[in-house]
Design an enzyme around this catalytic site. Structure first.
Site, PDB file in Angstrom:
ATOM      1  N   ARG A   1       0.871  -1.184   0.000  1.00 23.82           N
ATOM      2  CA  ARG A   1       0.000   0.000   0.000  1.00 23.82           C
ATOM      3  C   ARG A   1       0.907   1.232   0.000  1.00 23.82           C
ATOM      4  O   ARG A   1       2.066   1.170   0.404  1.00 23.82           O
ATOM      5  CB  ARG A   1      -0.910  -0.011   1.219  1.00 23.82           C
ATOM      6  CG  ARG A   1      -1.825  -1.253   1.248  1.00 23.82           C
ATOM      7  CD  ARG A   1      -2.984  -1.066   2.208  1.00 23.82           C
ATOM      8  NE  ARG A   1      -3.777  -2.286   2.329  1.00 23.82           N
ATOM      9  CZ  ARG A   1      -4.804  -2.596   1.549  1.00 23.82           C
ATOM     10  NH1 ARG A   1      -5.153  -1.789   0.561  1.00 23.82           N
ATOM     11  NH2 ARG A   1      -5.486  -3.713   1.738  1.00 23.82           N
TER      12      ARG A   1
ATOM     13  N   ASN B   1      -9.846  -0.285  -6.087  1.00 21.96           N
ATOM     14  CA  ASN B   1     -10.179   1.112  -6.356  1.00 21.96           C
ATOM     15  C   ASN B   1      -8.926   1.992  -6.260  1.00 21.96           C
ATOM     16  O   ASN B   1      -8.733   2.884  -7.084  1.00 21.96           O
ATOM     17  CB  ASN B   1     -11.249   1.600  -5.373  1.00 21.96           C
ATOM     18  CG  ASN B   1     -12.635   1.144  -5.801  1.00 21.96           C
ATOM     19  OD1 ASN B   1     -13.073   1.450  -6.904  1.00 21.96           O
ATOM     20  ND2 ASN B   1     -13.309   0.396  -4.952  1.00 21.96           N
TER      21      ASN B   1
ATOM     22  N   ASP C   1     -13.174  -7.452  -1.633  1.00 22.80           N
ATOM     23  CA  ASP C   1     -14.437  -6.916  -1.118  1.00 22.80           C
ATOM     24  C   ASP C   1     -15.509  -6.810  -2.204  1.00 22.80           C
ATOM     25  O   ASP C   1     -16.644  -6.464  -1.895  1.00 22.80           O
ATOM     26  CB  ASP C   1     -14.219  -5.520  -0.512  1.00 22.80           C
ATOM     27  CG  ASP C   1     -13.334  -5.553   0.720  1.00 22.80           C
ATOM     28  OD1 ASP C   1     -13.088  -6.658   1.239  1.00 22.80           O
ATOM     29  OD2 ASP C   1     -12.889  -4.477   1.153  1.00 22.80           O
TER      30      ASP C   1
ATOM     31  N   MET D   1     -13.913  -9.977   6.206  1.00 24.22           N
ATOM     32  CA  MET D   1     -13.413  -8.751   5.578  1.00 24.22           C
ATOM     33  C   MET D   1     -14.530  -8.031   4.839  1.00 24.22           C
ATOM     34  O   MET D   1     -15.528  -8.634   4.438  1.00 24.22           O
ATOM     35  CB  MET D   1     -12.262  -9.083   4.643  1.00 24.22           C
ATOM     36  CG  MET D   1     -10.984  -9.303   5.400  1.00 24.22           C
ATOM     37  SD  MET D   1      -9.570  -9.315   4.316  1.00 24.22           S
ATOM     38  CE  MET D   1      -8.267  -9.303   5.540  1.00 24.22           C
ATOM     39  N   GLY D   2     -14.317  -6.780   4.609  1.00 22.85           N
ATOM     40  CA  GLY D   2     -15.312  -5.942   3.934  1.00 22.85           C
ATOM     41  C   GLY D   2     -15.265  -4.576   4.558  1.00 22.85           C
ATOM     42  O   GLY D   2     -15.969  -4.287   5.512  1.00 22.85           O
TER      43      GLY D   2
ATOM     44  N   ARG E   1      -8.282 -14.611   2.027  1.00 14.93           N
ATOM     45  CA  ARG E   1      -7.786 -13.945   0.808  1.00 14.93           C
ATOM     46  C   ARG E   1      -6.395 -14.417   0.384  1.00 14.93           C
ATOM     47  O   ARG E   1      -5.883 -13.984  -0.642  1.00 14.93           O
ATOM     48  CB  ARG E   1      -7.806 -12.424   0.961  1.00 14.93           C
ATOM     49  CG  ARG E   1      -6.903 -11.887   2.031  1.00 14.93           C
ATOM     50  CD  ARG E   1      -6.864 -10.362   2.033  1.00 14.93           C
ATOM     51  NE  ARG E   1      -5.538  -9.910   2.420  1.00 14.93           N
ATOM     52  CZ  ARG E   1      -5.208  -8.675   2.677  1.00 14.93           C
ATOM     53  NH1 ARG E   1      -6.104  -7.704   2.577  1.00 14.93           N
ATOM     54  NH2 ARG E   1      -3.985  -8.359   3.007  1.00 14.93           N
TER      55      ARG E   1
HETATM   56  N1  LIG Z   1      -6.102   8.317  -5.698  1.00 13.91           N
HETATM   57  C1  LIG Z   1      -4.974   7.662  -5.906  1.00 13.91           C
HETATM   58  N2  LIG Z   1      -4.081   8.102  -6.815  1.00 13.91           N
HETATM   59  C2  LIG Z   1      -2.934   7.435  -7.025  1.00 13.91           C
HETATM   60  N3  LIG Z   1      -2.600   6.290  -6.411  1.00 13.91           N
HETATM   61  C3  LIG Z   1      -3.454   5.798  -5.516  1.00 13.91           C
HETATM   62  C4  LIG Z   1      -4.677   6.437  -5.208  1.00 13.91           C
HETATM   63  N4  LIG Z   1      -5.313   5.716  -4.263  1.00 13.91           N
HETATM   64  C5  LIG Z   1      -4.513   4.670  -3.987  1.00 13.91           C
HETATM   65  N5  LIG Z   1      -3.403   4.713  -4.730  1.00 13.91           N
HETATM   66  C6  LIG Z   1      -2.303   3.738  -4.714  1.00 13.91           C
HETATM   67  O1  LIG Z   1      -2.763   2.509  -5.247  1.00 13.91           O
HETATM   68  C7  LIG Z   1      -2.161   1.433  -4.569  1.00 13.91           C
HETATM   69  C8  LIG Z   1      -3.217   0.463  -4.092  1.00 13.91           C
HETATM   70  O2  LIG Z   1      -4.178   1.154  -3.303  1.00 13.91           O
HETATM   71  P1  LIG Z   1      -4.856   0.488  -2.030  1.00 13.91           P
HETATM   72  O3  LIG Z   1      -3.811   0.127  -1.046  1.00 13.91           O
HETATM   73  O4  LIG Z   1      -5.940   1.376  -1.596  1.00 13.91           O
HETATM   74  O5  LIG Z   1      -5.404  -0.892  -2.565  1.00 13.91           O
HETATM   75  P2  LIG Z   1      -6.492  -1.235  -3.634  1.00 13.91           P
HETATM   76  O6  LIG Z   1      -5.868  -1.225  -4.973  1.00 13.91           O
HETATM   77  O7  LIG Z   1      -7.684  -0.368  -3.446  1.00 13.91           O
HETATM   78  O8  LIG Z   1      -6.809  -2.726  -3.255  1.00 13.91           O
HETATM   79  P3  LIG Z   1      -7.650  -3.271  -2.011  1.00 13.91           P
HETATM   80  O9  LIG Z   1      -9.024  -3.528  -2.546  1.00 13.91           O
HETATM   81  O10 LIG Z   1      -6.971  -4.495  -1.626  1.00 13.91           O
HETATM   82  O11 LIG Z   1      -7.646  -2.254  -0.925  1.00 13.91           O
HETATM   83  C9  LIG Z   1      -1.336   2.012  -3.445  1.00 13.91           C
HETATM   84  O12 LIG Z   1       0.016   1.998  -3.853  1.00 13.91           O
HETATM   85  C10 LIG Z   1      -1.853   3.435  -3.311  1.00 13.91           C
HETATM   86  O13 LIG Z   1      -0.859   4.331  -2.880  1.00 13.91           O
HETATM   87  O1  LIG Z   2      -4.409  -5.489   6.346  1.00 17.09           O
HETATM   88  P1  LIG Z   2      -4.351  -5.021   4.959  1.00 17.09           P
HETATM   89  O2  LIG Z   2      -3.578  -5.892   4.047  1.00 17.09           O
HETATM   90  O3  LIG Z   2      -3.912  -3.618   4.812  1.00 17.09           O
HETATM   91  O4  LIG Z   2      -5.795  -5.083   4.326  1.00 17.09           O
HETATM   92  C1  LIG Z   2      -6.992  -5.253   4.968  1.00 17.09           C
HETATM   93  C2  LIG Z   2      -8.089  -4.777   4.053  1.00 17.09           C
HETATM   94  O5  LIG Z   2      -7.892  -5.193   2.741  1.00 17.09           O
HETATM   95  C3  LIG Z   2      -9.070  -5.754   2.216  1.00 17.09           C
HETATM   96  O6  LIG Z   2      -8.912  -7.143   2.241  1.00 17.09           O
HETATM   97  C4  LIG Z   2      -9.278  -5.311   0.794  1.00 17.09           C
HETATM   98  O7  LIG Z   2      -9.456  -3.959   0.724  1.00 17.09           O
HETATM   99  C5  LIG Z   2     -10.172  -5.309   3.162  1.00 17.09           C
HETATM  100  O8  LIG Z   2     -11.265  -6.166   3.205  1.00 17.09           O
HETATM  101  C6  LIG Z   2      -9.427  -5.241   4.453  1.00 17.09           C
HETATM  102  O9  LIG Z   2      -9.995  -4.300   5.301  1.00 17.09           O
END
Ligand SMILES: Nc1ncnc2c1ncn2[C@@H]1O[C@H](COP(=O)(O)OP(=O)(O)OP(=O)(O)O)[C@@H](O)[C@H]1O
Ligand SMILES: O=P(O)(O)OC[C@H]1O[C@](O)(CO)[C@@H](O)[C@@H]1O
Length: 534
Positions: free
Chosen positions: A253, A279, A309, A352-353, A460
């Site tokens: 992340r 997202n 999710d 999760m969710g 997951r």
């Molecule tokens: N608005 C944004 N603009 C650019 N990069 C972003 C933005 N939001 C998130 N990111 C980047 O995208 C990557 C993934 O984001 P995030 O950790 O929120 O997981 P995710 O792709 O939404 O997956 P998950 O559903 O598991 O949370 C991270 O490296 C984060 O810094």
């Molecule tokens: O502990 P982590 O890896 O940051 O992620 C937990 C989150 O990631 C997800 O699995 C996906 O966004 C969520 O359901 C949960 O809240």
């Protein structure tokens, strides 16, 4: 004329609510008015024989070179028309050529035309009174089009059609010269390895030379972190990885430093970037695409939507979700066994969710053992006449035991979540609803035997079940087809059971959430007899 965007998104936490989602929504609003240009009408800006990169001005130069013709997507909804949700494309700056699959008619399967369409809305509702009907899609005062439940909580007018995904007869990159990069980001999800394998395999099938597919390590930071250098992905390197959970590439992340990422893409001469993310990851992909466009770097960015999710707008279902539900059920079944074997046993399972309760809702429905399901989208009270505890009292006296399934994002308001902290990506770090529920129950049901199960990462980190395995492959293949078709800033998925391409900006406007008025949630409530707890 279509109505303005109406965002109506209740969310727990505040981390990325204003920034992440708000920014995306604002960008989308701006684009409502953006000029549209049909793909076929786009001029070729690059002389056919010229090398692709040679004709581009240097990165960040003034605006003297040819413009990359990136077409913005449409979010207008001209009622009863043929209008399509267009996808951005680089075709104006690329040279068309026949697909290498033309010789054998794509293995006999034929090609998808740019004129093929997938319906974004599969139901014509008689009125807003019909189950599942949501927002009106036009503001002419006599709207007869209603969005269906796939647009839960978000009223965004859309055209009736999306571009059909799949292999095109004409491609816009020379496979022999393509350099591609693959990155996985965000939390784990079953199927990440399947997607990586599918991408490598289809790129290789197109004729991308061995050694030209780069795996970016540990999410976006892997583009520039010297301690996490990219790896070369070959068919051999990804052989069998789908049998393992997790991601061969690693994930993380945060770390989405656009300046550094775009610099590296330019430096490495990458032509196609595949971002497997939720997202957040897709928002990152959109930001990369926009930065590339700004710096006139010709590189296609394609997202493969991933979310345990299942919270990606418009898409029927994200990959890995079914696998997660399958695994989640095991925890629910264990809770049932424990609860039913104890005197006044209550089994509580937290799933999760974060903002969307799809896993909890579907696992509850599938398991057939849940008495109460709590999700982030639906508020609840514990005490009082209509509170959950008084209902559990009733279940306990009738059945002798009860099973409660709670999504981790449920009840955050009640949990006093004012001071919300965020993770590195800006996602809210939630208060633990599971342990809170357990202690509240212990206080209320003094003689009950409460067993709490939090399967957490177990659901997951596992390999995919067969349906997801196939889904991942098709998504990965369609991602490669999208890039070769010259699209950029696009993602894809099953919409109303057909594969289509969608502009990333359209799907990241908000997380998809369970519709509390929709059929799926209410079908569960009816089948388990759950009243409202408010
Ligand atoms: N608005 C944004 N603009 C650019 N990069 C972003 C933005 N939001 C998130 N990111 C980047 O995208 C990557 C993934 O984001 P995030 O950790 O929120 O997981 P995710 O792709 O939404 O997956 P998950 O559903 O598991 O949370 C991270 O490296 C984060 O810094
Ligand atoms: O502990 P982590 O890896 O940051 O992620 C937990 C989150 O990631 C997800 O699995 C996906 O966004 C969520 O359901 C949960 O809240």
């Amino acid at each position: 004329m279509a109505s303005a965007l109406v965002l109506n998104i209740p969310r727990p936490g505040t981390c990325y609510t204003t920034e992440h989602i708000g920014r995306a929504a604002a960008a989308a609003r701006q684009r409502v008015t953006a000029q549209q240009q049909p793909l076929s009408a786009r001029p070729a800006l690059v002389p056919p024989a010229a090398s692709r990169r040679a004709v581009l001005p240097p990165a960040r130069s003034t605006n003297t070179g040819p413009d990359i013709a990136v077409t913005n997507f449409a979010v207008e909804a001209p009622d009863k028309s043929d209008e399509v949700l267009e996808c951005p494309s680089l075709r104006g700056a690329l040279r068309p050529r026949p697909s290498p699959f033309v010789v054998n008619n794509n293995f006999g399967g034929g090609f998808v035309s740019d004129e093929d369409r997938v319906a974004l809305s599969a139901i014509k509702f008689a009125s807003g009174e019909s189950a599942g009907a949501k927002c009106i899609t036009s503001d002419d005062g006599q709207s007869d089009r209603w969005l269906e439940a796939s647009m839960e909580q978000l009223c965004v007018p859309l055209p009736p059609w999306a571009l059909r995904a799949g292999a095109r007869e004409t491609i816009w990159f020379n496979p022999a010269e393509v350099n591609a990069a693959i990155v996985t980001c965000g939390g784990l999800c079953p199927g990440l390895n399947d997607v990586v394998q599918g991408l490598v395999s289809k790129l290789t099938d197109y004729g991308v030379p061995e050694g030209n597919v780069m795996g970016i390590r540990y999410g976006f930071r892997g583009f520039y972190d010297r301690a996490a250098k990219p790896v070369v992905l070959t068919k051999q390197a990804v052989e069998g990885i789908h049998l393992e959970g997790g991601t061969l590439l690693g994930t993380s992340r945060g770390g989405a430093d656009m300046r550094q990422i775009v610099k590296q893409i330019d430096l490495w001469g990458i032509d196609m970037v595949f971002v497997v993310g939720g997202n957040g990851g897709n928002a990152g992909a959109a930001a990369i695409q926009e930065a590339l466009e700004k710096h006139k770097i010709l590189c296609s960015v394609v997202g493969v939507p991933k979310s345990i999710d299942n919270d990606i707008l418009l898409i029927d279902k994200t990959f890995g979700f079914d696998t997660a539900v399958e695994e989640a059920q095991r925890a629910l079944l264990a809770a049932k066994v424990e609860a039913s074997s104890a005197y006044r046993g209550i089994g509580v399972v937290k799933l999760m969710g974060r903002q969307s309760g799809f896993i909890a809702m579907q696992a509850s429905m599938a398991s057939g053992v849940v008495d109460v399901c709590l999700i982030p989208e639906v508020p609840f009270k514990l005490t009082g006449e209509n509170g959950m505890f008084s209902y559990l009292d009733k279940v306990l006296s009738e059945k002798g035991h009860a099973v409660v399934c709670v999504a981790e994002g449920a009840g955050q308001d009640t949990l006093n979540a004012q001071e919300v902290k965020c993770d590195a990506s800006g996602n809210p770090i939630l208060k633990d609803v599971g342990t809170w529920l357990r202690s509240e129950m212990k206080r209320h049901f003094k003689d009950a035997d409460i067993k709490y199960i939090d399967p957490s990462y177990l659901i997951r980190s596992i390999p995919t079940i067969s349906g997801d395995r196939i889904y991942c492959k098709v998504l990965a293949h369609n991602a490669v087809h999208a890039a070769f078709a010259g699209f950029t800033g696009v993602t894809m998925g099953l919409v109303n059971t057909h594969y289509c391409y969608l502009p990333i900006r359209t799907v990241i406007q908000a997380p998809r959430r369970v519709d509390p008025r929709g059929k799926t949630w209410n079908r569960l409530r009816v089948s388990i007899g759950q009243p409202n707890f408010y």
